[in-house]
Every structure is written in C-alpha cells, then in structure tokens.
Design a protein around this motif. Sequence first.
Motif, PDB file in Angstrom:
ATOM      1  N   PRO A 332       0.812  -1.220   0.000  1.00  0.00           N
ATOM      2  CA  PRO A 332       0.000   0.000   0.000  1.00  0.00           C
ATOM      3  C   PRO A 332       0.847   1.273   0.000  1.00  0.00           C
ATOM      4  O   PRO A 332       1.821   1.378   0.746  1.00  0.00           O
ATOM      5  CB  PRO A 332      -0.812  -0.125   1.292  1.00  0.00           C
ATOM      6  N   VAL A 333       0.456   2.211  -0.840  1.00  0.00           N
ATOM      7  CA  VAL A 333       1.187   3.467  -0.980  1.00  0.00           C
ATOM      8  C   VAL A 333       0.750   4.401   0.150  1.00  0.00           C
ATOM      9  O   VAL A 333      -0.409   4.787   0.245  1.00  0.00           O
ATOM     10  CB  VAL A 333       0.919   4.119  -2.346  1.00  0.00           C
ATOM     11  N   ARG A 334       1.694   4.775   0.990  1.00  0.00           N
ATOM     12  CA  ARG A 334       1.385   5.562   2.183  1.00  0.00           C
ATOM     13  C   ARG A 334       1.627   7.054   1.996  1.00  0.00           C
ATOM     14  O   ARG A 334       1.060   7.861   2.738  1.00  0.00           O
ATOM     15  CB  ARG A 334       2.239   5.080   3.356  1.00  0.00           C
ATOM     16  N   THR A 335       2.469   7.452   1.060  1.00  0.00           N
ATOM     17  CA  THR A 335       2.873   8.843   1.003  1.00  0.00           C
ATOM     18  C   THR A 335       3.322   9.242  -0.387  1.00  0.00           C
ATOM     19  O   THR A 335       3.832   8.405  -1.151  1.00  0.00           O
ATOM     20  CB  THR A 335       4.002   9.115   2.008  1.00  0.00           C
ATOM     21  N   LEU A 336       3.123  10.520  -0.724  1.00  0.00           N
ATOM     22  CA  LEU A 336       3.468  11.063  -2.026  1.00  0.00           C
ATOM     23  C   LEU A 336       4.021  12.469  -1.853  1.00  0.00           C
ATOM     24  O   LEU A 336       3.631  13.185  -0.939  1.00  0.00           O
ATOM     25  CB  LEU A 336       2.233  11.132  -2.924  1.00  0.00           C
ATOM     26  N   SER A 337       4.906  12.873  -2.764  1.00  0.00           N
ATOM     27  CA  SER A 337       5.386  14.248  -2.739  1.00  0.00           C
ATOM     28  C   SER A 337       5.957  14.626  -4.093  1.00  0.00           C
ATOM     29  O   SER A 337       6.722  13.863  -4.691  1.00  0.00           O
ATOM     30  CB  SER A 337       6.453  14.433  -1.652  1.00  0.00           C
ATOM     31  N   PHE A 338       5.584  15.816  -4.576  1.00  0.00           N
ATOM     32  CA  PHE A 338       6.119  16.361  -5.815  1.00  0.00           C
ATOM     33  C   PHE A 338       7.349  17.215  -5.523  1.00  0.00           C
ATOM     34  O   PHE A 338       7.417  17.886  -4.482  1.00  0.00           O
ATOM     35  CB  PHE A 338       5.083  17.246  -6.509  1.00  0.00           C
ATOM     36  N   SER A 339       8.294  17.226  -6.467  1.00  0.00           N
ATOM     37  CA  SER A 339       9.416  18.154  -6.380  1.00  0.00           C
ATOM     38  C   SER A 339       8.903  19.576  -6.571  1.00  0.00           C
ATOM     39  O   SER A 339       7.777  19.798  -7.026  1.00  0.00           O
ATOM     40  CB  SER A 339      10.469  17.817  -7.440  1.00  0.00           C
ATOM     41  N   SER A 340       9.720  20.560  -6.255  1.00  0.00           N
ATOM     42  CA  SER A 340       9.266  21.947  -6.244  1.00  0.00           C
ATOM     43  C   SER A 340       8.830  22.449  -7.613  1.00  0.00           C
ATOM     44  O   SER A 340       7.994  23.351  -7.707  1.00  0.00           O
ATOM     45  CB  SER A 340      10.365  22.858  -5.693  1.00  0.00           C
ATOM     46  N   ASP A 341       9.355  21.885  -8.686  1.00  0.00           N
ATOM     47  CA  ASP A 341       8.929  22.303 -10.025  1.00  0.00           C
ATOM     48  C   ASP A 341       7.878  21.374 -10.615  1.00  0.00           C
ATOM     49  O   ASP A 341       7.427  21.560 -11.736  1.00  0.00           O
ATOM     50  CB  ASP A 341      10.121  22.383 -10.977  1.00  0.00           C
ATOM     51  N   GLY A 342       7.483  20.344  -9.859  1.00  0.00           N
ATOM     52  CA  GLY A 342       6.431  19.447 -10.294  1.00  0.00           C
ATOM     53  C   GLY A 342       6.846  18.402 -11.304  1.00  0.00           C
ATOM     54  O   GLY A 342       6.006  17.635 -11.783  1.00  0.00           O
ATOM     55  N   GLN A 343       8.126  18.285 -11.621  1.00  0.00           N
ATOM     56  CA  GLN A 343       8.557  17.331 -12.637  1.00  0.00           C
ATOM     57  C   GLN A 343       8.790  15.930 -12.088  1.00  0.00           C
ATOM     58  O   GLN A 343       8.772  14.964 -12.846  1.00  0.00           O
ATOM     59  CB  GLN A 343       9.830  17.831 -13.323  1.00  0.00           C
ATOM     60  N   LEU A 344       9.020  15.812 -10.792  1.00  0.00           N
ATOM     61  CA  LEU A 344       9.273  14.510 -10.189  1.00  0.00           C
ATOM     62  C   LEU A 344       8.240  14.232  -9.104  1.00  0.00           C
ATOM     63  O   LEU A 344       7.773  15.143  -8.426  1.00  0.00           O
ATOM     64  CB  LEU A 344      10.671  14.448  -9.574  1.00  0.00           C
ATOM     65  N   ALA A 357       9.599   9.159  -9.743  1.00  0.00           N
ATOM     66  CA  ALA A 357       9.130   9.043 -11.123  1.00  0.00           C
ATOM     67  C   ALA A 357       9.125  10.392 -11.821  1.00  0.00           C
ATOM     68  O   ALA A 357       8.936  11.440 -11.187  1.00  0.00           O
ATOM     69  CB  ALA A 357       7.721   8.447 -11.142  1.00  0.00           C
ATOM     70  N   HIS A 358       9.301  10.349 -13.123  1.00  0.00           N
ATOM     71  CA  HIS A 358       9.135  11.527 -13.976  1.00  0.00           C
ATOM     72  C   HIS A 358       7.640  11.677 -14.249  1.00  0.00           C
ATOM     73  O   HIS A 358       7.007  10.782 -14.814  1.00  0.00           O
ATOM     74  CB  HIS A 358       9.907  11.344 -15.286  1.00  0.00           C
ATOM     75  N   VAL A 359       7.056  12.802 -13.823  1.00  0.00           N
ATOM     76  CA  VAL A 359       5.603  12.973 -13.882  1.00  0.00           C
ATOM     77  C   VAL A 359       5.083  12.904 -15.315  1.00  0.00           C
ATOM     78  O   VAL A 359       4.056  12.278 -15.591  1.00  0.00           O
ATOM     79  CB  VAL A 359       5.199  14.310 -13.220  1.00  0.00           C
ATOM     80  N   GLU A 360       5.782  13.518 -16.249  1.00  0.00           N
ATOM     81  CA  GLU A 360       5.271  13.616 -17.614  1.00  0.00           C
ATOM     82  C   GLU A 360       5.232  12.278 -18.328  1.00  0.00           C
ATOM     83  O   GLU A 360       4.337  12.008 -19.132  1.00  0.00           O
ATOM     84  CB  GLU A 360       6.138  14.605 -18.410  1.00  0.00           C
ATOM     85  N   THR A 361       6.190  11.398 -18.048  1.00  0.00           N
ATOM     86  CA  THR A 361       6.254  10.116 -18.747  1.00  0.00           C
ATOM     87  C   THR A 361       5.921   8.923 -17.849  1.00  0.00           C
ATOM     88  O   THR A 361       5.614   7.842 -18.352  1.00  0.00           O
ATOM     89  CB  THR A 361       7.659   9.893 -19.325  1.00  0.00           C
ATOM     90  N   GLY A 362       6.027   9.103 -16.545  1.00  0.00           N
ATOM     91  CA  GLY A 362       5.824   7.997 -15.625  1.00  0.00           C
ATOM     92  C   GLY A 362       7.046   7.110 -15.453  1.00  0.00           C
ATOM     93  O   GLY A 362       7.019   6.166 -14.658  1.00  0.00           O
ATOM     94  N   GLU A 363       8.121   7.392 -16.177  1.00  0.00           N
ATOM     95  CA  GLU A 363       9.317   6.553 -16.094  1.00  0.00           C
ATOM     96  C   GLU A 363      10.024   6.741 -14.761  1.00  0.00           C
ATOM     97  O   GLU A 363       9.977   7.817 -14.158  1.00  0.00           O
ATOM     98  CB  GLU A 363      10.273   6.886 -17.244  1.00  0.00           C
ATOM     99  N   GLN A 364      10.676   5.685 -14.313  1.00  0.00           N
ATOM    100  CA  GLN A 364      11.383   5.735 -13.045  1.00  0.00           C
ATOM    101  C   GLN A 364      12.685   6.507 -13.187  1.00  0.00           C
ATOM    102  O   GLN A 364      13.478   6.266 -14.094  1.00  0.00           O
ATOM    103  CB  GLN A 364      11.676   4.333 -12.534  1.00  0.00           C
TER     104      GLN A 364
END
Length: 383
Positions: A332-344, A357-364
């Motif tokens: 189960p996924v307990r926590t999430l956080s975006f980098s300050s520019d939203g790319q990760l 993960a890279h938000v735009e592509t989903g790649e690790q």
Amino acid sequence: MICRKHILLSTVSAIYQYGNIYRYSTVNASTGITGTGTGTCPPHDAGAVATRQSHSRLARRVGGQDEREEGRERRVTSAWLTLQQCAAMGLSYLEEMRTYFESHNKQKEYVGHNSKVHTIGWNADGRRLASGSYDKCVTIFVFDGHRETLRKDYTYKGHGDSVDQLCWHPTHSEQLTSASGDKTVRIWDTRTHKCSATINTKGENINITWSPDGQTIAVGNKEDLVSFIDVRSQKIRHEQQFKFEVNELSWNNTNDLFYLTNAQSGQGYIHIYNYPEMELVHSIHAHPGNCICIKFEPQGRYFATGSADALVSIWDVQELYCKRTLPRLEWPVRTLSFSSDGQLLASGSEDQTIDVAHVETGEQVAHISVTYPTFTLAWTKGI
C-alpha cells in the motif's frame, strides 16, 4: 534546472541524508540514532525530500519489523556529479536525473526524539524541518546550506499524547501547527519558541492541513469528524461529520475546493467539496483499494493519489481524468510528494523503497532503498 541537492528520509526516529559520499554507523533506530562519518559535498543546489512515520490510521503499525540495527556499518564509495556536470555531458532530463541520483547516495542520521517519529515537514523557505513523535514532542531542526547538515534547534513540549501530524503555515516560515491524540491542536511560533494557541477539539486527531491562504486549519479525528479552525480567532468555525473513513485532507492550490481521500465498501474514492460551502461537487472512484493519500503538484496542474492497491495515480486537475498510473510498488502506498517544479513525484510504502518518477512520462528516475517502511515524503523548496 530544478533543485534536488539531497534527500532527507525519516522512517522511525532517524533522518537520513541521501546524497554524497558518507560512512556512518547506526545504533538502535527505535529510540534514537547516533551517526558519525566523513564525506564530500557537491556545490549547493538545494532541494530535499523528507519521510515521516505514518499519520494515517491505515499505517499505525508496522508488523514484524525489527527496528534495531546494532553495530551495523555501511560504506558508500561512489563518486558524485553535479547537475551542471550532467547537463554539460549532453544528457537528457531523464538521463541527467538518473545519473545524479545514482551518484548521490550518502546517508546521514540525526537524533530528534526518544520514541517513534510520526510526522515530518519542511517550512515555507526550506530552512527548518519539524518532526513530531510518539514522545508527545515537536522538534525543530535548522538546515545549514553551506555544511549540508541539520542542527537541532528546539524541542516543543505541551501535548499530552502522541503528535500524529504537523504542518507549517504555507507562507509564514515561523509558524507551524500540530495535531495530537490529546484532542488538541497547537500552533507554535519558532521565533519565540512558544505555543501561541491551543485549540480543543472533540476527538483524537490524526491528520491536519493548512489552507493555501493561511486563514484556516483543517483537522480530522479518528471518528471522521473534520473541524475547520479560524486562524485569527483561534476557534473552530465549522465541523463536518463524515460517514466514511477519512484518510487524508487537502485543499487545492486555489483554496476553493477541499479534497478527501477515503474508503467505502473497500473501494477508494476522492471526494471533492466546494469551499467554504463544503457541498459535494465530485466523487471519483479512484482505486479498487482504499485511497490513502493525496498530494497536489506545486503548479496546480496535477494531483496524485496513493492506494492500498499499491498503485500511484496522477490526475489532471482541470479535467479530473487519470493521466497515468505508476505500478512499481508492491505494498500500500502511504505517502506522495512532488518536487518543487512538479517534474518529479516520490512515493513511499512498506516496500522499504522510495520510487521517484518523472511525472510527464511515468518513467522511473530513481529507486532508493531504505531500512524501514516509508510513510511520508516532502520535498523542500529551493533555498
């Protein structure tokens, strides 16, 4: 270029710095960590991520985990590259980030409490890290950008029970609030090192969030009652009782919608209410398992949810459609956080790994191994 000089991780009561070459030893992580070592640091380009022990009822206990590592020593000897060096090599964004994470792998530990850490958060300017613990205390660390270290600044006492979650004022870097099982919410001022307000609530509090405009604090308790506190009057302005399990609370970036992640009949939903009217405007069946956590991207384009089905979903804010899912975690996924520019996007679970993960592509971009399950992450803002 985004800033991500190092990553700070907290799993039980230790805070680890993930970045440069470092040698350390750990002693009894369940009651406090001592660490010594030497290392080299690349030029400062700020940015960090922090993890904390769970504030969710779904993650109160980590069964079967041995929280002690006695006499164990790890050595990390890889070289590091700065982001500027990666760019000069002509690497793509993904390659650049992957290379940077691979070459920055120092871990450092700090003592903050004498019991389990439940919550961690960075202030608005990224210069202070706060942690709350089962020991009923809130501890403040100051980040030294030149030495790349944290210095313990002050410990606040006053709560009569475990501090389950805390959060900082969205713009005033000296104010933070904490929610406790003692049925109170406290507001702290780091300039005076005092509690500036204590608000009594009707139940044992487990989650808390501060509105983007700084005027309201929302706190949820174990009975699924959400109270809205007016910051100026320091009084509860409105209460709303829910008939389903409320897991996490969040305003959107524009302060006009209020989001709840919840579970109904074993299914995961996102409920969206207009604010301040608190009328239901959308109910999204987001996951086949309990929807545990939610996080908004700093620019307001997306939000992400994590679920008991081990999936991370990234949603378009305007259209409310699922942009993509990330299936790499197994628990189960307990926590999430975006980098300050939203790319990760960083996500953590009981897998004892953090997925970046890279938000735009989903790649690790990175796969970070940790000693204990991860229950929270929070990227700092650039310093």
